[in-house]
Motif scaffolding. Structure first.
Motif, PDB file in Angstrom:
ATOM      1  N   SER A  49       4.711   1.274   8.691  1.00 36.56           N
ATOM      2  CA  SER A  49       4.621   2.023   9.962  1.00 36.56           C
ATOM      3  C   SER A  49       5.316   1.220  11.052  1.00 36.56           C
ATOM      4  O   SER A  49       5.279  -0.001  11.057  1.00 36.56           O
ATOM      5  CB  SER A  49       3.151   2.206  10.352  1.00 36.56           C
ATOM      6  OG  SER A  49       2.501   3.023   9.430  1.00 36.56           O
ATOM      7  N   PHE A  72       6.198   1.122   1.921  1.00 37.18           N
ATOM      8  CA  PHE A  72       5.823   2.078   2.985  1.00 37.18           C
ATOM      9  C   PHE A  72       5.367   1.272   4.197  1.00 37.18           C
ATOM     10  O   PHE A  72       4.437   0.467   4.092  1.00 37.18           O
ATOM     11  CB  PHE A  72       4.694   3.006   2.502  1.00 37.18           C
ATOM     12  CG  PHE A  72       5.127   3.992   1.462  1.00 37.18           C
ATOM     13  CD1 PHE A  72       5.282   3.619   0.132  1.00 37.18           C
ATOM     14  CD2 PHE A  72       5.410   5.307   1.815  1.00 37.18           C
ATOM     15  CE1 PHE A  72       5.704   4.527  -0.827  1.00 37.18           C
ATOM     16  CE2 PHE A  72       5.828   6.233   0.854  1.00 37.18           C
ATOM     17  CZ  PHE A  72       5.981   5.837  -0.464  1.00 37.18           C
ATOM     18  N   ALA A 118       5.465   5.232   6.651  1.00 40.26           N
ATOM     19  CA  ALA A 118       4.108   5.488   6.143  1.00 40.26           C
ATOM     20  C   ALA A 118       3.386   6.567   6.948  1.00 40.26           C
ATOM     21  O   ALA A 118       2.398   7.138   6.483  1.00 40.26           O
ATOM     22  CB  ALA A 118       3.294   4.193   6.157  1.00 40.26           C
ATOM     23  N   ASP A 119       3.876   6.866   8.152  1.00 41.50           N
ATOM     24  CA  ASP A 119       3.189   7.844   9.000  1.00 41.50           C
ATOM     25  C   ASP A 119       3.565   9.291   8.672  1.00 41.50           C
ATOM     26  O   ASP A 119       3.005  10.217   9.244  1.00 41.50           O
ATOM     27  CB  ASP A 119       3.491   7.559  10.483  1.00 41.50           C
ATOM     28  CG  ASP A 119       2.851   6.255  10.941  1.00 41.50           C
ATOM     29  OD1 ASP A 119       1.819   5.860  10.341  1.00 41.50           O
ATOM     30  OD2 ASP A 119       3.381   5.603  11.856  1.00 41.50           O
ATOM     31  N   GLU A 120       4.512   9.481   7.734  1.00 41.03           N
ATOM     32  CA  GLU A 120       4.817  10.861   7.301  1.00 41.03           C
ATOM     33  C   GLU A 120       3.712  11.326   6.354  1.00 41.03           C
ATOM     34  O   GLU A 120       3.016  10.511   5.740  1.00 41.03           O
ATOM     35  CB  GLU A 120       6.167  10.916   6.569  1.00 41.03           C
ATOM     36  CG  GLU A 120       7.344  10.284   7.307  1.00 41.03           C
ATOM     37  CD  GLU A 120       7.637  10.935   8.647  1.00 41.03           C
ATOM     38  OE1 GLU A 120       7.188  12.080   8.881  1.00 41.03           O
ATOM     39  OE2 GLU A 120       8.265  10.268   9.490  1.00 41.03           O
ATOM     40  N   THR A 121       3.542  12.638   6.239  1.00 38.59           N
ATOM     41  CA  THR A 121       2.601  13.178   5.247  1.00 38.59           C
ATOM     42  C   THR A 121       3.392  13.386   3.953  1.00 38.59           C
ATOM     43  O   THR A 121       3.986  14.439   3.730  1.00 38.59           O
ATOM     44  CB  THR A 121       2.010  14.518   5.733  1.00 38.59           C
ATOM     45  OG1 THR A 121       1.440  14.314   7.021  1.00 38.59           O
ATOM     46  CG2 THR A 121       0.958  15.035   4.773  1.00 38.59           C
ATOM     47  N   TRP A 122       3.407  12.367   3.120  1.00 38.59           N
ATOM     48  CA  TRP A 122       4.191  12.401   1.884  1.00 38.59           C
ATOM     49  C   TRP A 122       3.479  13.257   0.854  1.00 38.59           C
ATOM     50  O   TRP A 122       2.302  13.049   0.577  1.00 38.59           O
ATOM     51  CB  TRP A 122       4.415  10.984   1.370  1.00 38.59           C
ATOM     52  CG  TRP A 122       5.252  10.168   2.305  1.00 38.59           C
ATOM     53  CD1 TRP A 122       4.838   9.153   3.110  1.00 38.59           C
ATOM     54  CD2 TRP A 122       6.656  10.343   2.561  1.00 38.59           C
ATOM     55  NE1 TRP A 122       5.888   8.666   3.850  1.00 38.59           N
ATOM     56  CE2 TRP A 122       7.018   9.376   3.521  1.00 38.59           C
ATOM     57  CE3 TRP A 122       7.637  11.209   2.066  1.00 38.59           C
ATOM     58  CZ2 TRP A 122       8.322   9.256   4.009  1.00 38.59           C
ATOM     59  CZ3 TRP A 122       8.928  11.086   2.542  1.00 38.59           C
ATOM     60  CH2 TRP A 122       9.269  10.125   3.503  1.00 38.59           C
ATOM     61  N   SER A 163       0.844  -1.207   0.000  1.00 40.37           N
ATOM     62  CA  SER A 163       0.000   0.000   0.000  1.00 40.37           C
ATOM     63  C   SER A 163       0.876   1.252   0.000  1.00 40.37           C
ATOM     64  O   SER A 163       2.011   1.238   0.463  1.00 40.37           O
ATOM     65  CB  SER A 163      -0.914  -0.012   1.237  1.00 40.37           C
ATOM     66  OG  SER A 163      -0.110   0.117   2.389  1.00 40.37           O
ATOM     67  N   THR A 164       0.335   2.303  -0.583  1.00 41.15           N
ATOM     68  CA  THR A 164       1.092   3.554  -0.744  1.00 41.15           C
ATOM     69  C   THR A 164       0.265   4.696  -0.141  1.00 41.15           C
ATOM     70  O   THR A 164      -0.916   4.548   0.118  1.00 41.15           O
ATOM     71  CB  THR A 164       1.355   3.806  -2.251  1.00 41.15           C
ATOM     72  OG1 THR A 164       0.109   3.835  -2.934  1.00 41.15           O
ATOM     73  CG2 THR A 164       2.233   2.717  -2.838  1.00 41.15           C
ATOM     74  N   PRO A 165       0.907   5.851   0.097  1.00 40.28           N
ATOM     75  CA  PRO A 165       0.227   6.933   0.823  1.00 40.28           C
ATOM     76  C   PRO A 165      -1.036   7.418   0.116  1.00 40.28           C
ATOM     77  O   PRO A 165      -1.036   7.615  -1.103  1.00 40.28           O
ATOM     78  CB  PRO A 165       1.264   8.056   0.843  1.00 40.28           C
ATOM     79  CG  PRO A 165       2.569   7.432   0.536  1.00 40.28           C
ATOM     80  CD  PRO A 165       2.287   6.226  -0.283  1.00 40.28           C
ATOM     81  N   SER A 166      -2.078   7.620   0.910  1.00 37.25           N
ATOM     82  CA  SER A 166      -3.345   8.115   0.333  1.00 37.25           C
ATOM     83  C   SER A 166      -3.213   9.603  -0.037  1.00 37.25           C
ATOM     84  O   SER A 166      -4.031  10.137  -0.775  1.00 37.25           O
ATOM     85  CB  SER A 166      -4.464   7.943   1.370  1.00 37.25           C
ATOM     86  OG  SER A 166      -4.073   8.626   2.559  1.00 37.25           O
ATOM     87  N   THR A 167      -2.139  10.252   0.488  1.00 40.37           N
ATOM     88  CA  THR A 167      -1.957  11.686   0.214  1.00 40.37           C
ATOM     89  C   THR A 167      -1.364  11.921  -1.174  1.00 40.37           C
ATOM     90  O   THR A 167      -1.115  13.053  -1.552  1.00 40.37           O
ATOM     91  CB  THR A 167      -0.978  12.305   1.247  1.00 40.37           C
ATOM     92  OG1 THR A 167       0.185  11.467   1.321  1.00 40.37           O
ATOM     93  CG2 THR A 167      -1.637  12.420   2.614  1.00 40.37           C
TER      94      THR A 167
END
Ligand SMILES: CC(C)C[C@H](C(=O)NO)C(=O)N[C@@H](CC(N)=O)C(=O)NCc1cccc(N)c1
Ligand SMILES: [Zn+2]
Ligand SMILES: [Zn+2]
Length: 162
Positions: free
Chosen positions: A61, A59, A95-99, A16-20
């Motif tokens: 956590s 990614f 993964a917890d960073e806001t990428w 999974s990859t960042p939703s942002t």
């Protein structure tokens, strides 16, 4: 230190990859980060498709099975393994960073391109540099796509894969 015994390397984003960040943007940020290094060496990078990749990008956590647990937002942003089999070359992003995508001036986010470019330096065999303007300096600074690889990093990658 360790280096790849080949100059053609494959990469793949796993899981999974960042939703942002839209997946097409993520792929572009990764591609641009790899280009920084291939522009100054004999290295070539290709997506591995469904085959095993030299550079597996994931990614994660917190605890994720390699004894190098991530720490939530901030702090450690990512880590990478020096060249070698299996997890060698792999990059793990917190993964917890806001990428965020490069060029988006969102002070609350972390630009993926700059961090990825730094991590790929490790994946290729470069350690941290004391030169403050180098990409391999231990501390993050945001860069965008017109970033030119600093001389210290060019020297490093040329020494390994000139
Ligand atoms: C001891 C290491 C696991 C720290 C880790 C790192 O260097 N990874 O490659 C890391 O996330 N370093 C942060 C700084 C810190 N919080 O320790 C960083 O910004 N590294 C990525 C980065 C990105 C862009 C440029 C530079 N120079 C460095
Ligand atoms: Zn890890
Ligand atoms: Zn580093």
């Amino acid at each position: 230190g360790p280096k790849w015994d080949k100059t053609t390397l494959t990469w793949r984003i796993n899981g999974s990859t960042p939703s942002t960040m839209r997946r097409t943007v993520l792929d572009s940020e990764i591609h641009q980060a790899l280009l920084l290094w291939s522009r100054h060496s004999k290295l070539k990078f290709y997506p591995s498709g469904s085959n095993p990749a030299d550079i597996l990008i994931t990614f994660f956590s917190r605890d994720h099975g390699d004894n190098l647990a991530f720490d939530g937002i901030g702090g450690v942003l990512a880590h990478a393994f020096f060249p070698g089999p299996d997890f060698g070359g792999d990059v793990h992003f917190d993964a917890d960073e806001t990428w965020i995508e490069t060029g988006k001036k969102d002070p609350s986010g972390t630009g993926l391109f700059g961090v990825a470019a730094h991590e790929f330096g490790h994946s290729l065999g470069l350690s941290h540099s004391p030169i403050v303007e180098s990409l391999m300096f231990p501390y993050y600074r945001d860069i965008d796509f017109d970033f030119e690889l600093p001389q210290d990093d060019i020297n490093g990658i040329q020494a390994l894969y000139g």
